[in-house]
Enzyme design. Structure first.
Site, mmCIF file in Angstrom:
data_model
loop_
_atom_site.group_PDB
_atom_site.id
_atom_site.type_symbol
_atom_site.label_atom_id
_atom_site.label_comp_id
_atom_site.label_asym_id
_atom_site.label_seq_id
_atom_site.Cartn_x
_atom_site.Cartn_y
_atom_site.Cartn_z
ATOM 1 N N ASP A 166 -14.767 -0.846 -14.832
ATOM 2 C CA ASP A 166 -16.108 -0.415 -14.410
ATOM 3 C C ASP A 166 -16.334 1.071 -14.696
ATOM 4 O O ASP A 166 -16.530 1.885 -13.785
ATOM 5 C CB ASP A 166 -16.297 -0.714 -12.927
ATOM 6 C CG ASP A 166 -17.758 -0.611 -12.504
ATOM 7 O OD1 ASP A 166 -18.621 -0.428 -13.381
ATOM 8 O OD2 ASP A 166 -18.027 -0.716 -11.290
ATOM 9 N N GLU A 167 -16.312 1.410 -15.982
ATOM 10 C CA GLU A 167 -16.666 2.757 -16.438
ATOM 11 C C GLU A 167 -17.928 2.693 -17.291
ATOM 12 O O GLU A 167 -18.241 1.667 -17.885
ATOM 13 C CB GLU A 167 -15.541 3.352 -17.283
ATOM 14 C CG GLU A 167 -14.230 3.552 -16.552
ATOM 15 C CD GLU A 167 -13.182 4.167 -17.459
ATOM 16 O OE1 GLU A 167 -13.009 5.397 -17.423
ATOM 17 O OE2 GLU A 167 -12.535 3.393 -18.205
ATOM 18 N N TRP A 168 -18.638 3.799 -17.337
ATOM 19 C CA TRP A 168 -19.764 4.007 -18.252
ATOM 20 C C TRP A 168 -20.932 3.046 -18.023
ATOM 21 O O TRP A 168 -21.733 2.806 -18.919
ATOM 22 C CB TRP A 168 -19.308 3.900 -19.722
ATOM 23 C CG TRP A 168 -18.071 4.680 -20.006
ATOM 24 C CD1 TRP A 168 -16.861 4.183 -20.387
ATOM 25 C CD2 TRP A 168 -17.910 6.093 -19.905
ATOM 26 N NE1 TRP A 168 -15.954 5.185 -20.550
ATOM 27 C CE2 TRP A 168 -16.568 6.385 -20.254
ATOM 28 C CE3 TRP A 168 -18.755 7.156 -19.560
ATOM 29 C CZ2 TRP A 168 -16.061 7.670 -20.269
ATOM 30 C CZ3 TRP A 168 -18.245 8.441 -19.565
ATOM 31 C CH2 TRP A 168 -16.920 8.684 -19.913
#
Length: 402
Positions: A166-168
Site C-alpha cells: 500500500d504505497e503510492w
C-alpha cells in the site's frame, strides 16, 4: 525407519520439488506442513522482490541451495501490478503495465521454471497515484469486485497468490475516499474466499492498509499468511495482532544496496529470535550468489549455488536391519524430461544407474558387509545434459543389535 529425503508437493496444479539436503524435506505453507516437512518448514522463508520493469523474473531460478536442488527463494514477487482508478465508473481496477503483462503472458519461461523448483510466485500489487488503494473501499461489495480481478489473475496465470503493497496510492486524488479501518479487512476476506486456503496472501507492512486496519476488531489477520518489514537494511518486526513470529519477517535487505555484513547480521538475528521470513529486494541479472551465500548459510546451513544443474527427481532413503547388519534402500524417481544417470554412495556401498527416463524408478540396495559401518551420510549424484548435480543428505541409522 524411513527418512523422506525428497518429496513432491502439488498445490494449485503446480509441482514443487524439494530435495536431498540438511532439511531432508519439502517446503510448504505453514498450515500444510507435515511431520516430514518439519526441518525445512522451520527454516525462515526467503522472499525476493523482482522489479520486472528492469529484470526477468526467471533469474530467480538461477539460485539453489548448495548440495541440494531446493530453491534459495521460497516466495518470488512479480513487482508490480497496480491498483488504478476508473474516474468515469468510480471504481478501482487491476492494471498491468507492459513488462508485467509480458512476464505473466510468458509464464512458461518466466514463472513455471520457478514453480517447478519449489518457489511460490505471487503477484505484488501497488498503488499508482490515482487515489485507489486497498484501504479506501467503502463497502464489502466494492472490495469484492476488486478481489474478483485479483483472483482471476491468479487463476489465469497459474500464480500462487497475491502480495499487497500500500504505497503510492495518494488517497483522495480524483475525489476518492480517505482510508478507513475496515476496507482492507473486507478485501482480505473476499480474496481469501475466492482463492481458498491453498493460495498465499502476504502483506508488505506499509501504508494505511497496515497502519489503520482494525486488525483485532475485524480478525483480518486470519486471512494473511505472512507479513514483513518494508524498510531495507533495517530490523522492524511487524505488529499485526494475531500473526505469529513464524508468519512474520523482521529483516529486509536490498541486494544491491544493503552491506553484506548487515545482511548477515539480520539473517542471524532472524534465526536467533525465531522469525519465519527474511525479505530481499532487487534481484538483477547479475550473479548475487556470494552475497546470498552469506545469508543462506545463516538461514539454512547451505551456501548458494548459481546456475547449478537442476533435475526434477525425488530421492528417499530407508534404513532397516537385516539380522545384525544395516540395510539401506535408496529410491530415485525421475520426473525430468532428460535421460539421467545416477550414482548412490554411502559408507556401506556404491551403486550406479544409467538412462533413467521420466516416470521411471531405480532402487539401490546396500548392506553393511566386511566390517563396513553405516554412518548415516548419503550422496546421490545425478548427471544429465546440464552436468552433474550432487545431492548430500542423511538417514537415520537403526540399532541392529550392536
Amino acid at each position: 525407519m524411513n527418512e523422506s529425503i525428497s518429496r513432491r508437493l502439488r498445490r494449485g496444479g503446480t509441482a514443487a520439488a524439494a530435495t536431498l539436503g540438511l532439511a531432508l524435506a519439502a517446503l510448504a505453507a505453514p498450515a500444510a506442513a507435515s511431520a516430514d516437512d518439519a526441518a525445512a518448514v522451520d527454516e525462515p522463508k526467503r522472499v525476493v522482490y523482482v522489479e520486472v520493469n528492469n529484470n526477468d523474473l526467471a533469474n530467480v531460478a538461477d539460485y539453489t541451495l548448495e548440495g541440494t536442488n531446493r530453491p534459495v527463494f521460497d516466495l518470488a514477487m512479480v513487482f508490480a501490478a497496480n491498483i488504478n482508478y476508473d474516474v468515469e465508473r468510480g471504481e478501482a481496477y487491476l492494471h498491468f503495465n507492459e513488462r508485467v503483462t509480458e512476464t505473466l503472458q510468458n509464464a512458461e519461461t518466466q514463472i513455471r521454471p520457478l514453480q517447478e523448483r519449489g518457489t511460490k510466485v505471487l503477484l505484488s500489487v501497488l498503488g499508482n497515484h490515482q487515489g485507489a488503494g486497498f484501504a479506501n473501499f467503502t463497502s464489502r461489495e466494492s472490495a469484492g469486485a476488486f478481489a474478483d480481478q485479483l483472483a482471476d489473475a491468479v487463476e489465469t496465470y497459474g500464480l500462487d497468490g497475491i502480495d499487497f503493497d500500500d504505497e503510492w496510492s495518494k488517497y483522495g486524488t480524483n475525489g476518492t475516499p480517505q482510508p478507513n479501518s475496515t476496507s482492507f479487512a473486507y478485501l482480505l476476506d473476499e480474496l481469501r474466499d475466492r482463492l481458498g486456503p491453498d493460495k498465499l496472501i502476504t502483506l508488505y507492512n506499509i501504508g494505511p492498509s497496515y497502519d489503520l486496519t482494525d486488525w483485532e476488531g475485524t480478525g483480518a489477520a486470519e486471512n494473511l499468511d505472512y507479513s514483513w518489514n518494508p524498510y531495507y537494511g533495517s530490523w522492524n518486526p511487524p505488529q499485526v495482532p494475531g500473526m505469529t513470529k513464524a508468519q512474520s519477517g523482521a529483516a529486509a535487505v536490498d541486494l544491491t544496496q544493503t552491506s553484506q555484513s548487515r545482511a548477515v547480521e539480520l539473517a542471524q538475528r532472524t534465526v536467533d529470535e525465531g522469525y519465519g521470513v527474511y525479505v530481499t529486494y532487487n534481484l538483477t541479472a547479475a550473479d548475487h550468489s556470494a552475497y546470498l551465500s552469506a545469508i543462506t548459510e545463516q538461514l539454512t546451513g547451505h551456501a548458494t549455488a548459481y546456475r547449478a544443474p537442476w533435475y526434477d527427481v525425488d530421492v528417499a532413503a530407508e534404513a532397516t536391519c537385516a539380522g545384525d547388519a544395516v540395510k539401506l534402500k535408496v529410491r530415485i524417481d525421475s520426473h525430468d524430461a532428460a535421460s539421467l544417470d545416477a550414482q548412490v554412495v554411502s559408507s556401506i556401498g556404491d551403486r550406479s544407474f544409467g538412462d533413467i527416463l521420466s516416470g521411471e524408478t531405480r532402487v539401490a540396495v546396500q548392506q553393511a558387509k566386511g566390517g563396513a559401518k553405516a554412518d548415516g551420510d548419503l550422496t546421490v549424484s545425478i548427471t544429465g545434459p546440464q552436468g552433474a548435480l550432487e545431492l548430500a543428505g542423511s538417514y537415520a541409522v537403526p540399532d541392529c543389535g550392536r
